[in-house]
Design a protein around this motif. Structure first.
Motif, PDB file in Angstrom:
ATOM      1  N   LEU A 135     -34.503 -88.608 123.159  1.00 37.63           N
ATOM      2  CA  LEU A 135     -33.911 -87.672 121.829  1.00 37.63           C
ATOM      3  C   LEU A 135     -34.647 -88.454 120.924  1.00 37.63           C
ATOM      4  O   LEU A 135     -34.987 -87.470 120.229  1.00 37.63           O
ATOM      5  CB  LEU A 135     -32.520 -88.356 121.743  1.00 37.63           C
ATOM      6  CG  LEU A 135     -32.154 -88.112 121.051  1.00 37.63           C
ATOM      7  CD1 LEU A 135     -31.262 -86.920 120.931  1.00 37.63           C
ATOM      8  CD2 LEU A 135     -30.817 -88.918 120.434  1.00 37.63           C
ATOM      9  N   GLN A 136     -35.805 -89.448 120.363  1.00 42.43           N
ATOM     10  CA  GLN A 136     -36.246 -89.674 119.716  1.00 42.43           C
ATOM     11  C   GLN A 136     -37.204 -88.457 119.036  1.00 42.43           C
ATOM     12  O   GLN A 136     -37.427 -87.555 118.316  1.00 42.43           O
ATOM     13  CB  GLN A 136     -37.128 -91.154 118.859  1.00 42.43           C
ATOM     14  CG  GLN A 136     -37.258 -91.410 118.325  1.00 42.43           C
ATOM     15  CD  GLN A 136     -37.787 -93.061 118.201  1.00 42.43           C
ATOM     16  OE1 GLN A 136     -38.233 -93.343 119.053  1.00 42.43           O
ATOM     17  NE2 GLN A 136     -37.776 -93.742 117.094  1.00 42.43           N
ATOM     18  N   GLY A 137     -37.738 -87.749 120.288  1.00 38.29           N
ATOM     19  CA  GLY A 137     -39.252 -87.424 120.462  1.00 38.29           C
ATOM     20  C   GLY A 137     -38.492 -85.655 120.367  1.00 38.29           C
ATOM     21  O   GLY A 137     -39.117 -85.219 119.859  1.00 38.29           O
ATOM     22  N   ALA A 138     -36.780 -85.510 121.265  1.00 39.82           N
ATOM     23  CA  ALA A 138     -36.914 -84.105 120.956  1.00 39.82           C
ATOM     24  C   ALA A 138     -36.168 -83.455 119.773  1.00 39.82           C
ATOM     25  O   ALA A 138     -35.792 -82.235 119.411  1.00 39.82           O
ATOM     26  CB  ALA A 138     -36.015 -83.634 121.868  1.00 39.82           C
ATOM     27  N   ALA A 139     -35.217 -84.691 118.915  1.00 41.40           N
ATOM     28  CA  ALA A 139     -34.430 -84.528 118.190  1.00 41.40           C
ATOM     29  C   ALA A 139     -35.487 -83.604 116.742  1.00 41.40           C
ATOM     30  O   ALA A 139     -34.528 -82.782 116.088  1.00 41.40           O
ATOM     31  CB  ALA A 139     -34.120 -85.662 117.511  1.00 41.40           C
ATOM     32  N   PRO A 140     -36.424 -83.891 116.630  1.00 41.45           N
ATOM     33  CA  PRO A 140     -37.190 -83.170 115.255  1.00 41.45           C
ATOM     34  C   PRO A 140     -37.413 -81.316 115.966  1.00 41.45           C
ATOM     35  O   PRO A 140     -37.807 -80.788 114.737  1.00 41.45           O
ATOM     36  CB  PRO A 140     -38.329 -84.015 115.264  1.00 41.45           C
ATOM     37  CG  PRO A 140     -37.880 -85.058 115.655  1.00 41.45           C
ATOM     38  CD  PRO A 140     -37.044 -84.712 116.740  1.00 41.45           C
ATOM     39  N   LEU A 141     -37.306 -81.255 117.346  1.00 47.88           N
ATOM     40  CA  LEU A 141     -37.463 -79.918 117.453  1.00 47.88           C
ATOM     41  C   LEU A 141     -36.298 -79.259 118.039  1.00 47.88           C
ATOM     42  O   LEU A 141     -36.577 -78.219 117.770  1.00 47.88           O
ATOM     43  CB  LEU A 141     -38.356 -79.717 118.814  1.00 47.88           C
ATOM     44  CG  LEU A 141     -39.499 -80.642 117.941  1.00 47.88           C
ATOM     45  CD1 LEU A 141     -40.125 -80.419 119.716  1.00 47.88           C
ATOM     46  CD2 LEU A 141     -41.034 -80.090 117.317  1.00 47.88           C
ATOM     47  N   ASP A 142     -35.434 -79.320 117.599  1.00 48.46           N
ATOM     48  CA  ASP A 142     -33.989 -79.200 117.929  1.00 48.46           C
ATOM     49  C   ASP A 142     -33.030 -79.620 116.890  1.00 48.46           C
ATOM     50  O   ASP A 142     -32.421 -80.323 117.291  1.00 48.46           O
ATOM     51  CB  ASP A 142     -34.104 -80.239 119.112  1.00 48.46           C
ATOM     52  CG  ASP A 142     -32.602 -78.733 120.418  1.00 48.46           C
ATOM     53  OD1 ASP A 142     -31.529 -78.795 120.215  1.00 48.46           O
ATOM     54  OD2 ASP A 142     -32.464 -78.137 121.404  1.00 48.46           O
ATOM     55  N   PRO A 143     -32.186 -78.836 116.309  1.00 46.68           N
ATOM     56  CA  PRO A 143     -31.152 -78.754 115.895  1.00 46.68           C
ATOM     57  C   PRO A 143     -29.722 -79.530 116.201  1.00 46.68           C
ATOM     58  O   PRO A 143     -29.096 -80.623 115.938  1.00 46.68           O
ATOM     59  CB  PRO A 143     -30.835 -77.192 115.022  1.00 46.68           C
ATOM     60  CG  PRO A 143     -32.141 -76.624 115.089  1.00 46.68           C
ATOM     61  CD  PRO A 143     -32.529 -77.119 116.347  1.00 46.68           C
ATOM     62  N   GLU A 144     -29.806 -79.350 117.213  1.00 46.08           N
ATOM     63  CA  GLU A 144     -28.260 -79.383 117.943  1.00 46.08           C
ATOM     64  C   GLU A 144     -28.840 -80.890 118.446  1.00 46.08           C
ATOM     65  O   GLU A 144     -27.743 -81.829 118.371  1.00 46.08           O
ATOM     66  CB  GLU A 144     -28.272 -79.143 119.389  1.00 46.08           C
ATOM     67  CG  GLU A 144     -27.384 -77.312 119.182  1.00 46.08           C
ATOM     68  CD  GLU A 144     -27.197 -77.080 120.668  1.00 46.08           C
ATOM     69  OE1 GLU A 144     -25.667 -77.423 120.918  1.00 46.08           O
ATOM     70  OE2 GLU A 144     -27.138 -76.217 120.984  1.00 46.08           O
TER      71      GLU A 144
END
Length: 215
Positions: free
Chosen positions: A126-135
């Motif tokens: 999640l830490q890696g994906a959060a900056p790229l996905d608003p949800e």
């Protein structure tokens, strides 16, 4: 008539069991792939193939990819096959029922060890994906804020025992617990520094007692 009713009940039970088994297969495949490949590189068709389930069934059972990942995170937090509100979790009830402040913190450290063994690997994804996905960013922020609210309740519970240090406000005590109960903190010590989960639990409980409670 009784046989017909019994058969319908049996058929309904069998369908529920089959649906639960299908859902679990999807969840198991999704968790494995997210942890192996990361969020962005894992596709829903890939999850469907790994689970051996048709795509339409995957969407019907768990929703789209952000909803599926949220479900995995909530399950890791709750330790159940669904999201469970904090006040309904067994360990929260045990902490509230416990009269001794030190024992409350030890109980929470034990619960956290169990939670983070499931949650911390997902939070790395999640830490890696959060900056790229608003949800996913909303999921990250929402869980962090929810933890902060829950830790304020725990700090108030500690204060009610009369054992909270006199130089600590409830808000400051809550922030100390919040900073140390994060998945990142667990990951640093257990995954990067090689502590065993049991060592982490014992140290965390002892550290909280020393930091938060009056002698």
């Amino acid at each position: 008539m009784k046989r017909a009713i019994s058969k319908r009940a049996y058929d309904s039970s069998s369908r529920r069991q089959a649906a639960q088994a299908t859902r679990q297969s999807i969840l198991d495949a999704a968790r494995r792939l997210f942890l192996e490949k990361g969020y962005a590189a894992t596709t829903m068709p890939e999850i469907a193939r790994a689970a051996g389930i048709a795509m339409d069934t995957v969407y019907a059972a768990v929703g789209k990819k952000p909803s599926l990942f949220r479900l995995l995170v909530e399950m890791a937090i709750s330790g159940a096959d669904r999201a469970v509100p904090a006040e309904q979790r067994d360990y929260v009830r045990a902490i509230r029922d416990e009269a001794d402040a030190a024992r409350k913190l030890q109980l929470y450290a034990g619960a956290l060890r169990r939670i983070q063994s499931r949650l911390a690997p997902l939070f790395r994804v999640l830490q890696g994906a959060a900056p790229l996905d608003p949800e996913l960013d909303a999921l990250w922020q929402g869980i962090s804020q929810r933890r902060a609210r829950n830790m304020r309740l725990l700090a108030k519970d500690l204060a009610a025992t009369g054992r909270l240090r006199s130089d600590l406000s409830v808000a400051r005590a809550a922030d100390i617990i919040w900073s140390m109960n994060s998945p990142e903190f667990y990951w640093l010590l257990v995954r990067q520094r090689g502590w065993s989960p049991t060592e982490f639990e014992r140290w965390l409980g002892d550290a909280w007692i020393r930091l938060l409670l009056a002698p």
